[in-house]
Write an enzyme that holds these catalytic residues in place. Structure first.
Site, PDB file in Angstrom:
ATOM      1  N   HIS A  82      34.322  39.232  44.713  1.00 41.45           N
ATOM      2  CA  HIS A  82      34.344  38.906  46.139  1.00 41.45           C
ATOM      3  C   HIS A  82      34.763  37.453  46.278  1.00 41.45           C
ATOM      4  CE1 HIS A  82      33.523  38.621  50.311  1.00 41.45           C
ATOM      5  NE2 HIS A  82      32.489  37.817  50.166  1.00 41.45           N
ATOM      6  N   ASP A 134      35.407  34.470  48.408  1.00 42.12           N
ATOM      7  CA  ASP A 134      35.366  33.573  49.569  1.00 42.12           C
ATOM      8  C   ASP A 134      36.335  32.432  49.275  1.00 42.12           C
ATOM      9  OD1 ASP A 134      33.120  34.805  51.090  1.00 42.12           O
ATOM     10  OD2 ASP A 134      32.051  34.357  49.232  1.00 42.12           O
ATOM     11  N   ASP A 176      31.437  41.766  52.985  1.00 44.11           N
ATOM     12  CA  ASP A 176      30.394  40.815  53.391  1.00 44.11           C
ATOM     13  C   ASP A 176      30.586  40.363  54.826  1.00 44.11           C
ATOM     14  OD1 ASP A 176      28.114  39.316  53.008  1.00 44.11           O
ATOM     15  OD2 ASP A 176      29.174  37.587  52.172  1.00 44.11           O
ATOM     16  N   HIS A 224      35.050  34.750  56.885  1.00 43.42           N
ATOM     17  CA  HIS A 224      33.725  34.674  57.502  1.00 43.42           C
ATOM     18  C   HIS A 224      33.008  33.368  57.192  1.00 43.42           C
ATOM     19  CE1 HIS A 224      33.550  37.145  53.790  1.00 43.42           C
ATOM     20  NE2 HIS A 224      32.526  36.401  53.486  1.00 43.42           N
TER      21      HIS A 224
END
Length: 902
Positions: free
Chosen positions: A14, A16, A126, A350
């Site tokens: 994941h 980010d 997420d 996000h």
């Protein structure tokens, strides 16, 4: 005989893009991950595939460092061993606009198609809650499965699994349905997206690992296909994963462990799904939890970022894209449009737009926003001038000043426009530049009237703004600097043009004194401290609050605009009131009132007020942060020392305006606090409406029974609306996304939240998230009868940020007519969201959504088109429904797109 269970192990990371480190710090680890991946894919044929987190920008970020490996990457993407998309980036769902969500999918899937990837998954690992229309968008993109980690119990935060009997869904598989009835298979990461992370290869450790993991997954799996995600945030590649899987197969002969991918897993899953799956409808917002970890207060972290994003989105969606429909060179427009959208979307992940990263991340975001805004404005100005240069602007009065008004909002408009106009320019090559300013200061300022293309006359207000420096950049020569004598003109502009332009003239005029007095309209009454126009009366009180009377209905709204301040000992993710629960408001204060504008079209009143509040939290908060006390358990109080926060509120009421515009400037001198503005409506209701993604969502004012958090805050896009049986009040904003409904009768809109740490899994100080210094907020208060849907007040709210583009030009002959309108449309309840060239530049895309539960009729008429098709959000043609005009039905809650060929 029971089917043998299959454990699908999917490798992923994941990613980010920026969070607890900046983009460039994270990029180092991204490059290492890709390098390891390419090596593994080349050497290990048993390594099935790697899921690149549902986004394509990871590939772009890698190739910026290693461009020589592009063909190698493309090879594995085509083979299905590196899985990208369907998104360009993993953006936040609630804090980015409807059209931004579509552009993210459009540009992401454009890349997956170019790279030769087949099949896509709606991937939201997420995302901090997901809007209710997501299944409809996915189905239009031919995606029938969505995978997500938040929004539906039993999922909690940080891999907490709530063991309760009151789940939103008893399984990790479910049906997820949009308001229009579109449905996809939902895959809930009930044990989070790290439930197969770091799988041991050694037998003893592997046995302990798998005994627990299998038990956890089997609690929620509805089939024999078990999902294990081998990765986590920024997780490096597990290089021995195939050997670890071999160990698992040896330990558990009754289970088939396989290195898998989502497509393989979904194909197997669909064959076994039971018929009694739970159906979840609409928004995924984690309502059946304790409410502490829904992350909703990211909507108010670093509000300045949300405001910049709102400006940029509005600029691209409502000005730049529609303007492209009038340009001769659409290829240039398409390239710039994609460039600016992608640059803007770099701020949409996000942890970025939510304002929940370290300070260095958000400083870089500010730079990106500035690049998008300045670049797009320059592109719009230059292209508008090119179009205007072809319009006939000759007037019989050689002193008349021509300009072109570009209307690009997709709907008729009625509003007061302001524009700075040069009434005389002197270029530096005409005389010595130091002599020019004094000469221009002697230039008399004439009165003007506005002559429109149909020769109708509109009165104009004029204000001298002095002598200003400027320059022109000729297409065929060196720049030409000048000084200009400038005035600000304002006038009430009404137009039925949806997308097009109108040529007008500012014509010098001599106004007789008695004529001027008889036509003037004084909106401000100083004796009674009232603003008034055709639709409402605003009474201003000594404490700076104001009451509003809706003249159309007689309804009154009292004590609007009181400011409320509370301590905040939470973090960038979550608000937590200080232990003393102290609130400070302006209700008992004293404000000063000053008139700053008052003419026949507009009045603006400045209200100055202040609050003395604790300067920060007490010393307990620092200790609680350092020892990682989770925000629900914090007890810090507010500091005994006070500081003054000064507010400047400007109320603006326009002629014929249907809402009161409010600008608030906050000189923030305090830390660890939240500031809200309150709008009571009297007796309230048990529910309210909020603007969301292609939806006016109806939400309850009170939470589910599982909710423990004392606050019940929500997201909104453009507005929130509360009503009772007879009257309603809608508050529309520019970049203010957080609100709460208090006591069923008051809208509390967050203007500022100041905190000092990122939160989450460590000690990350964020002093810039305290937002010290000047902060601003803009919103509009719209009174109406009953609810926002039956009153149609949402149309006024959507129009709030839209403004025609006004370009001053010179008198010259031209071939283009003085007006142009590309299309007209009607559909009383429908909301238009996009007017843009098609991706190939050969046609026009127009999109609406129906916010109601009833069928609406849409009629569209174009000035010139070959064919009109129904289309998907990805601009793929469906059936042909007409040529120059069409009439079609828009079903309840449907998102409808037309593709119109030139």
């Amino acid at each position: 005989m029971n089917k043998k269970k299959t454990a699908h192990i999917i490798s992923h990371s994941h990613w980010d893009r920026e969070w607890y480190m900046s983009l460039e710090e994270h990029r180092y680890y991204l490059v290492k991950l890709f390098d390891d991946l390419l090596e593994k894919l080349a050497e290990d044929p048993n390594f099935h595939s790697f899921h690149l987190d549902g986004q394509t920008i990871m590939v772009d970020d890698y190739l910026q460092v290693r461009p020589n490996r592009e063909e190698e990457l493309k090879k594995y993407i085509r083979e299905g061993r590196l899985i990208i998309g369907p998104w360009y980036i993993l953006q936040d769902a609630f804090l980015t606009s409807s059209e931004a969500n579509v552009r993210n999918l459009f540009y992401g899937m454009k890349t997956t198609k170019e790279f030769g990837q087949e099949g896509n998954l709606g991937y939201y690992p997420d995302t901090f809650g997901i809007y209710g229309q997501a299944p409809q968008l996915l189905k239009q993109a031919k995606i029938d499965v969505a995978a997500f980690g938040r929004g539906v119990t039993p999922t909690g935060f940080n891999n907490q699994v709530y063991h309760s009997d009151d789940y939103s869904s008893p399984y990790s598989e479910l049906n997820w349905e949009s308001p229009d009835g579109s449905a996809v298979v939902g895959i809930l990461f009930a044990n989070w997206y790290s439930n197969g992370n770091e799988i041991p290869e050694e037998e003893e450790q592997a046995k302990e690992f798998w005994d627990k993991k299998l038990t956890d997954v089997e609690k929620f799996a509805s089939t024999a296909e078990l999902l294990f995600l081998n990765g986590c945030d920024h997780q490096p590649l597990q290089k021995n994963i195939t050997d670890a899987i071999k160990t698992a197969n040896e330990l558990y002969p009754d289970i088939e462990f396989k290195h898998s991918g989502f497509q393989e897993y979904v194909t197997a899953l669909k064959r076994e799904l039971p018929k009694d799956l739970q159906t979840i409808r609409g928004e995924l917002r984690n309502q059946k939890t304790d409410g502490w970890s829904t992350l909703v207060n990211t909507a108010s972290s670093r509000i300045y970022l949300k405001q910049a994003n709102d400006r940029c989105q509005t600029l691209l969606e409502s000005v730049l894209e529609p303007l492209g429909l009038m340009m001769s060179d659409r290829s240039l427009h398409q390239d710039f449009t994609e460039f600016y959208w992608k640059l803007l979307m770099e701020n949409h992940p996000h942890d970025s737009i939510c304002g929940c990263s370290v300070d260095s991340v958000h400083r870089e975001m500010e730079s990106r926003f500035e690049k998008v805004e300045k670049g797009a404005l320059k592109f719009i100005d230059e292209q508008a001038r090119e179009i205007a240069s072809e319009i006939d602007t000759i007037h019989e009065n050689e002193d008349a000043i021509p300009f072109v008004l570009f209307q690009t909002g997709g709907r008729p408009t009625s509003r007061v426009l302001k524009k700075t106009v040069a009434i005389k320019k002197i270029y530096f090559d005409e005389m010595h530049f130091q002599d020019i300013p004094n000469l221009l200061k002697e230039e008399p300022i004439p009165s003007f009237h506005l002559e429109r293309s149909d020769h109708s006359i509109v009165r104009v207000n004029t204000k001298d703004v002095g002598v200003k420096f400027g320059y022109e950049l000729p297409k065929d020569g060196f720049r030409r600097p000048y000084y200009a004598r400038e005035v600000e003109v304002s006038f009430l502009y009404k137009s039925n043009i949806t997308v097009g332009y109108e040529r007008c003239f500012l014509v010098p005029t001599e106004m007789k004194k008695d004529e001027d007095e008889s036509d003037s309209l004084t909106i401000w009454n100083n004796d009674w401290k009232k603003l008034e126009n055709e639709n409402m009366v605003i009474s201003i009180h000594e404490n700076g609050s104001y009451s509003l009377v809706d003249k159309n209905s007689g309804n009154e709204y009292r004590k609007l605009g009181i400011l409320e301040n509370t301590g905040d000992i939470g973090n960038e993710y979550m608000f937590k009131a200080s232990g003393d629960m102290e609130k400070v408001t302006t209700e008992g204060g004293q404000a000063s009132i000053k008139v700053i504008e008052n003419n026949m079209d507009v009045a603006s009143i400045e209200i100055k007020s202040s609050l003395f509040v604790p300067k920060q939290a007490d010393d307990t908060l620092e200790a609680e942060r350092e020892t990682l006390i989770w925000h629900p358990d914090r007890r810090a109080r507010r500091h005994h020392e006070k500081t003054e926060i000064v507010f400047k509120t400007i109320l603006t009421l326009e002629k014929e305006g249907e809402g009161l515009k409010v600008d608030v400037t906050i000189d923030n001198t305090a830390k660890d606090h939240r500031l809200r503005v309150l709008f009571p409506i009297g007796e309230g209701n048990s529910y309210h409406y909020a603007d969301s993604i292609y939806e006016l969502v109806k939400r309850p004012n009170q939470p589910e029974s599982q909710w423990v958090n004392p606050s019940f805050d929500h997201h909104m896009q453009r507005f929130v609306s509360l009503n009772n049986l007879t009257q309603g009040l809608t508050v529309a904003s520019k970049g203010l996304h957080e609100y709460e409904i208090i006591d069923d009768n008051t809208i509390a809109l967050t203007l500022l939240r100041a905190v000092g740490e990122m939160g989450d899994w460590g000690v990350f100080e964020t002093p810039e998230a305290q937002c010290l210094g000047v902060n601003k907020a803009e919103f509009m208060i719209i009174p109406h009868e009953k609810d926002i849907l039956s009153s149609n007040a949402y149309h006024t709210a959507y129009e709030f940020p839209l403004m025609p583009t006004m370009i001053q030009v010179k008198q010259k002959e031209g071939a283009f007519s003085p007006t142009k309108e590309l299309f007209t449309w009607s559909g009383d309840k429908l909301v238009i969201t996009a007017c843009k060239p098609t991706g190939d530049g050969k046609g026009m895309v127009i999109r609406w959504f129906n916010p109601t539960n009833s069928t609406e009729t849409l009629m569209v008429e174009t000035t010139d088109s070959k064919s009109i098709y129904l289309s998907t959000i990805l601009e793929e043609k469906r059936e042909k429904i007409g040529r120059k005009s069409v009439e079609t039905v828009v079903k309840p809650y449907e998102i409808l797109t037309l593709l119109i060929e030139d």
